[in-house]
Design an enzyme around this catalytic site. Structure first.
Site, PDB file in Angstrom:
ATOM      1  N   THR A  36       0.875  -1.171   0.000  1.00 18.01           N
ATOM      2  CA  THR A  36       0.000   0.000   0.000  1.00 18.01           C
ATOM      3  C   THR A  36       0.916   1.225   0.000  1.00 18.01           C
ATOM      4  OG1 THR A  36       0.030   0.214   2.405  1.00 18.01           O
ATOM      5  CG2 THR A  36      -1.672  -1.240   1.460  1.00 18.01           C
ATOM      6  N   THR A 121      -1.659  -3.247  19.222  1.00 23.27           N
ATOM      7  CA  THR A 121      -1.316  -1.930  19.755  1.00 23.27           C
ATOM      8  C   THR A 121      -1.942  -1.705  21.124  1.00 23.27           C
ATOM      9  OG1 THR A 121      -1.758   0.425  19.397  1.00 23.27           O
ATOM     10  CG2 THR A 121      -3.260  -1.083  18.359  1.00 23.27           C
ATOM     11  N   ASP A 122      -1.354  -0.796  21.889  1.00 24.24           N
ATOM     12  CA  ASP A 122      -1.950  -0.413  23.177  1.00 24.24           C
ATOM     13  C   ASP A 122      -3.190   0.462  22.985  1.00 24.24           C
ATOM     14  OD1 ASP A 122      -0.655   1.883  22.262  1.00 24.24           O
ATOM     15  OD2 ASP A 122       0.416   2.289  24.138  1.00 24.24           O
ATOM     16  N   GLU A 123      -3.410   0.938  21.734  1.00 24.56           N
ATOM     17  CA  GLU A 123      -4.535   1.859  21.510  1.00 24.56           C
ATOM     18  C   GLU A 123      -5.879   1.172  21.694  1.00 24.56           C
ATOM     19  OE1 GLU A 123      -3.968   4.638  18.284  1.00 24.56           O
ATOM     20  OE2 GLU A 123      -1.793   4.445  18.428  1.00 24.56           O
ATOM     21  N   TYR A 148      -9.186   3.140  13.837  1.00 21.27           N
ATOM     22  CA  TYR A 148      -7.974   2.306  13.826  1.00 21.27           C
ATOM     23  C   TYR A 148      -7.957   1.390  15.053  1.00 21.27           C
ATOM     24  CZ  TYR A 148      -3.122   1.030  14.901  1.00 21.27           C
ATOM     25  OH  TYR A 148      -1.988   0.337  15.256  1.00 21.27           O
ATOM     26  N   LYS A 152      -8.244  -2.762  15.298  1.00 19.05           N
ATOM     27  CA  LYS A 152      -7.211  -3.614  15.901  1.00 19.05           C
ATOM     28  C   LYS A 152      -7.810  -4.416  17.067  1.00 19.05           C
ATOM     29  CE  LYS A 152      -3.365  -3.871  15.035  1.00 19.05           C
ATOM     30  NZ  LYS A 152      -2.619  -4.722  14.047  1.00 19.05           N
ATOM     31  N   ASN A 178       5.981   3.063  18.532  1.00 21.76           N
ATOM     32  CA  ASN A 178       7.378   2.798  18.140  1.00 21.76           C
ATOM     33  C   ASN A 178       7.972   4.005  17.429  1.00 21.76           C
ATOM     34  OD1 ASN A 178       7.698  -0.728  17.290  1.00 21.76           O
ATOM     35  ND2 ASN A 178       6.487   0.206  18.894  1.00 21.76           N
ATOM     36  N   LYS A 187       3.724   9.873  10.353  1.00 22.09           N
ATOM     37  CA  LYS A 187       3.594   9.714  11.800  1.00 22.09           C
ATOM     38  C   LYS A 187       4.391  10.825  12.488  1.00 22.09           C
ATOM     39  CE  LYS A 187       1.274   5.849  11.275  1.00 22.09           C
ATOM     40  NZ  LYS A 187       1.833   4.535  11.131  1.00 22.09           N
ATOM     41  N   GLY A 274     -11.457  13.167  18.809  1.00 20.73           N
ATOM     42  CA  GLY A 274     -11.346  11.989  19.697  1.00 20.73           C
ATOM     43  C   GLY A 274      -9.920  11.646  20.080  1.00 20.73           C
ATOM     44  N   HIS A 275      -9.031  12.640  20.073  1.00 19.08           N
ATOM     45  CA  HIS A 275      -7.598  12.413  20.331  1.00 19.08           C
ATOM     46  C   HIS A 275      -7.385  11.772  21.709  1.00 19.08           C
ATOM     47  CE1 HIS A 275      -3.375  14.423  19.810  1.00 19.08           C
ATOM     48  NE2 HIS A 275      -3.288  13.162  20.193  1.00 19.08           N
TER      49      HIS A 275
HETATM   50  P1  NAD Z   1       2.946   0.543   8.468  1.00 16.02           P
HETATM   51  O1  NAD Z   1       1.706   1.271   8.051  1.00 16.02           O
HETATM   52  O2  NAD Z   1       4.264   1.212   8.407  1.00 16.02           O
HETATM   53  O3  NAD Z   1       3.070  -0.804   7.611  1.00 16.02           O
HETATM   54  C1  NAD Z   1       1.972  -1.615   7.318  1.00 16.02           C
HETATM   55  C2  NAD Z   1       2.378  -2.599   6.216  1.00 16.02           C
HETATM   56  O4  NAD Z   1       1.263  -3.451   5.954  1.00 16.02           O
HETATM   57  C3  NAD Z   1       2.751  -1.910   4.898  1.00 16.02           C
HETATM   58  O5  NAD Z   1       3.896  -2.505   4.345  1.00 16.02           O
HETATM   59  C4  NAD Z   1       1.530  -2.178   4.008  1.00 16.02           C
HETATM   60  O6  NAD Z   1       1.846  -2.248   2.622  1.00 16.02           O
HETATM   61  C5  NAD Z   1       1.053  -3.531   4.548  1.00 16.02           C
HETATM   62  N1  NAD Z   1      -0.383  -3.759   4.284  1.00 16.02           N
HETATM   63  C6  NAD Z   1      -1.395  -2.893   4.535  1.00 16.02           C
HETATM   64  N2  NAD Z   1      -2.561  -3.449   4.121  1.00 16.02           N
HETATM   65  C7  NAD Z   1      -2.259  -4.676   3.636  1.00 16.02           C
HETATM   66  C8  NAD Z   1      -3.035  -5.725   3.066  1.00 16.02           C
HETATM   67  N3  NAD Z   1      -4.363  -5.610   2.914  1.00 16.02           N
HETATM   68  N4  NAD Z   1      -2.409  -6.860   2.684  1.00 16.02           N
HETATM   69  C9  NAD Z   1      -1.063  -6.996   2.826  1.00 16.02           C
HETATM   70  N5  NAD Z   1      -0.277  -6.024   3.324  1.00 16.02           N
HETATM   71  C10 NAD Z   1      -0.877  -4.871   3.728  1.00 16.02           C
HETATM   72  O7  NAD Z   1       2.628   0.025   9.937  1.00 16.02           O
HETATM   73  P2  NAD Z   1       3.609  -0.213  11.182  1.00 16.02           P
HETATM   74  O8  NAD Z   1       3.711   1.034  11.955  1.00 16.02           O
HETATM   75  O9  NAD Z   1       4.823  -0.899  10.726  1.00 16.02           O
HETATM   76  O10 NAD Z   1       2.713  -1.219  12.035  1.00 16.02           O
HETATM   77  C11 NAD Z   1       2.815  -2.638  11.845  1.00 16.02           C
HETATM   78  C12 NAD Z   1       1.882  -3.342  12.805  1.00 16.02           C
HETATM   79  O11 NAD Z   1       2.228  -3.012  14.144  1.00 16.02           O
HETATM   80  C13 NAD Z   1       0.425  -2.941  12.654  1.00 16.02           C
HETATM   81  O12 NAD Z   1      -0.366  -4.102  12.823  1.00 16.02           O
HETATM   82  C14 NAD Z   1       0.169  -1.940  13.771  1.00 16.02           C
HETATM   83  O13 NAD Z   1      -1.166  -1.971  14.187  1.00 16.02           O
HETATM   84  C15 NAD Z   1       1.096  -2.500  14.840  1.00 16.02           C
HETATM   85  N6  NAD Z   1       1.624  -1.517  15.808  1.00 16.02           N
HETATM   86  C16 NAD Z   1       2.209  -0.365  15.371  1.00 16.02           C
HETATM   87  C17 NAD Z   1       2.758   0.518  16.295  1.00 16.02           C
HETATM   88  C18 NAD Z   1       3.461   1.776  15.853  1.00 16.02           C
HETATM   89  O14 NAD Z   1       3.848   2.585  16.704  1.00 16.02           O
HETATM   90  N7  NAD Z   1       3.694   2.001  14.567  1.00 16.02           N
HETATM   91  C19 NAD Z   1       2.670   0.233  17.668  1.00 16.02           C
HETATM   92  C20 NAD Z   1       2.062  -0.966  18.077  1.00 16.02           C
HETATM   93  C21 NAD Z   1       1.550  -1.838  17.131  1.00 16.02           C
HETATM   94  P1  TYD Z   2       0.975   9.407  15.666  1.00 10.92           P
HETATM   95  O1  TYD Z   2       2.420   9.296  15.300  1.00 10.92           O
HETATM   96  O2  TYD Z   2      -0.029   9.623  14.583  1.00 10.92           O
HETATM   97  O3  TYD Z   2       0.637   8.078  16.496  1.00 10.92           O
HETATM   98  P2  TYD Z   2      -0.710   7.710  17.351  1.00 10.92           P
HETATM   99  O4  TYD Z   2      -1.757   8.685  17.085  1.00 10.92           O
HETATM  100  O5  TYD Z   2      -1.038   6.347  16.816  1.00 10.92           O
HETATM  101  O6  TYD Z   2      -0.266   7.691  18.776  1.00 10.92           O
HETATM  102  O7  TYD Z   2       0.799  10.572  16.733  1.00 10.92           O
HETATM  103  C1  TYD Z   2       1.551  10.597  17.944  1.00 10.92           C
HETATM  104  C2  TYD Z   2       1.102  11.789  18.746  1.00 10.92           C
HETATM  105  O8  TYD Z   2       1.462  12.983  18.041  1.00 10.92           O
HETATM  106  C3  TYD Z   2      -0.399  11.847  18.928  1.00 10.92           C
HETATM  107  O9  TYD Z   2      -0.683  12.386  20.219  1.00 10.92           O
HETATM  108  C4  TYD Z   2      -0.861  12.821  17.854  1.00 10.92           C
HETATM  109  C5  TYD Z   2       0.298  13.786  17.746  1.00 10.92           C
HETATM  110  N1  TYD Z   2       0.494  14.370  16.400  1.00 10.92           N
HETATM  111  C6  TYD Z   2       0.668  15.760  16.286  1.00 10.92           C
HETATM  112  O10 TYD Z   2       0.667  16.511  17.278  1.00 10.92           O
HETATM  113  N2  TYD Z   2       0.857  16.276  15.029  1.00 10.92           N
HETATM  114  C7  TYD Z   2       0.866  15.508  13.919  1.00 10.92           C
HETATM  115  O11 TYD Z   2       1.016  16.036  12.777  1.00 10.92           O
HETATM  116  C8  TYD Z   2       0.702  14.083  14.050  1.00 10.92           C
HETATM  117  C9  TYD Z   2       0.713  13.184  12.853  1.00 10.92           C
HETATM  118  C10 TYD Z   2       0.522  13.571  15.330  1.00 10.92           C
END
Ligand code: NAD
Ligand code: TYD
Length: 335
Positions: A36, A121-123, A148, A152, A178, A187, A274-275
């Site tokens: 994607t 996720t913890d969310e 989201y 999850k 992360n 992000k 809803g932040h």
């Molecule tokens: P990301 O958005 O960077 O990567 C998601 C990957 O999944 C991408 O490579 C995308 O191409 C692939 N994908 C999406 N839809 C797909 C589909 N229908 N079929 C096959 N592949 C598909 O996400 P991330 O931040 O690396 O997160 C990875 C996992 O970890 C997720 O399940 C997320 O919920 C979980 N997670 C993320 C965080 C974080 O801080 N980023 C924290 C805790 C858990």
């Molecule tokens: P984000 O990286 O989107 O992760 P998550 O919402 O899944 O925790 O956001 C991290 C924090 O930063 C969250 O409190 C929202 C805030 N944020 C901003 O203040 N500005 C931004 O442009 C973005 C993307 C996030």
């Protein structure tokens, strides 16, 4: 081990591929990813000759079944992962995160998969009031507040149901936010760093006092490794840093300082609907049962992450300019 990593071209998935190849070079890795907008084959470029890659949508039952053939372990990262996108377009989150996970579970059961690890996720737990010292544990009630988080949460329930009902040997980790290399620049942390590097301001959702439990991606990868090696089937493990609290404003200020720019480079923008104001994890279970500890200290590794983005401008500039779409098509047509 013959391991299938879904979403392995995304942020955490690709870090996990790099981690796994280093720690377990004897294992055979297949990455399954739809590519994607968030999936980027460049994240796997340094290891492309050591893995197999298949471009598959996890919702495609036939393709998933074919991909699982000969696999014994699945680590499931694939998901739509950005809260803001889930607010403007929830449909894809329901499709991939819920229906896609279900397709994988069915195929895993049918093919006698030995370990199915679900990355969550913890969310799913909602939010903690800013003034509260509460930390979530494995028994905290689910209370997701964004599409989201709700998608999850639904996937976690399905994964558990497949253990209870059909005996599929699953484990789950619910991890906090992360950060680190290959983090997609929509992000907060990578957006803030790359905006400054482009001479733009950091957009801070008002009032900037929200708190996230930032964990370096390598610590998350190690936690998943420990769960795969020693985790008990059917169990959930929470993963978080338990370091001191940093608000988004604190993080933005640190990034300005590391990049040597004035705090005028931060601007407050309208808040997310809803932040969730705060997330915090009690990781005692994985610490006590599996000996996991976060190794990475936040400020030191935030600085290292800033340096990574300074040194890898081609990677994120291609993403931000949209050129990376072309790159994927070119790369994929060669395979
Ligand atoms: P990301 O958005 O960077 O990567 C998601 C990957 O999944 C991408 O490579 C995308 O191409 C692939 N994908 C999406 N839809 C797909 C589909 N229908 N079929 C096959 N592949 C598909 O996400 P991330 O931040 O690396 O997160 C990875 C996992 O970890 C997720 O399940 C997320 O919920 C979980 N997670 C993320 C965080 C974080 O801080 N980023 C924290 C805790 C858990
Ligand atoms: P984000 O990286 O989107 O992760 P998550 O919402 O899944 O925790 O956001 C991290 C924090 O930063 C969250 O409190 C929202 C805030 N944020 C901003 O203040 N500005 C931004 O442009 C973005 C993307 C996030």
């Amino acid at each position: 081990m013959k391991i299938l990593i879904t979403g392995g071209a995304g942020f955490i998935g690709s870090n996990f591929v790099h981690y796994w190849l280093e720690k377990h070079p004897e294992d055979k890795i297949t990455v399954l990813d739809k590519l994607t907008y968030a999936g980027n084959l460049e994240n796997l470029e340094p290891v492309k000759d050591k893995i197999s890659f298949i471009k598959v949508d996890i919702c495609d039952e036939e393709a998933v079944e074919k991909a699982i053939n000969g696999i014994d372990t699945i680590v499931h990262f694939a998901a739509e992962s950005h809260v803001d996108r889930s607010i403007t377009g929830p449909d894809e989150f329901i499709r991939t995160n819920i229906l896609g996970t279900h397709v994988l579970l069915k195929a895993a059961l049918k093919n006698g998969i030995k370990k199915f690890h679900h990355v969550s996720t913890d969310e799913v737990f909602g939010q903690i009031p800013l003034e509260s010292n509460e930390q979530w544990t494995e028994t905290s009630p689910y209370n997701p507040r964004s599409p989201y988080a709700a998608s999850k949460a639904a996937s976690d329930h399905l994964v558990r149901a497949y253990f209870t009902t059909y005996g599929l040997p699953i484990t789950i980790t619910n991890c906090s936010n992360n950060f680190g290399p290959y983090h997609f620049p929509e992000k907060f942390i990578p957006l803030a760093i790359t905006n400054i590097l482009e001479g733009k301001k950091i957009p801070l959702y008002k009032p900037g006092n929200q708190v996230r439990d930032w964990l370096h991606v390598k610590d998350h990868c190690r936690a998943i490794d420990l769960v795969l090696q020693g985790g008990k089937a059917g169990e959930t493990y929470l993963v978080g840093s338990q370091h001191k609290e940093y608000t988004n404003l604190d993080v933005a200020k640190m990034i300005c300082a590391f990049l040597g720019v004035s705090e005028d480079m931060m601007e407050f923008v309208g808040d997310r609907p809803g932040h969730d104001v705060k997330y915090a994890i009690d990781a005692s279970k994985i610490k006590n049962e599996l000996g996991w500890q976060p190794e990475f200290e936040f400020e030191q590794w935030l600085k290292a992450t800033v340096d990574w983005y300074k040194q890898n401008q081609v990677w994120w500039k291609r993403i931000k300019s949209g050129e990376y779409q072309e790159y994927y098509q070119q790369q994929y047509s060669k395979k």
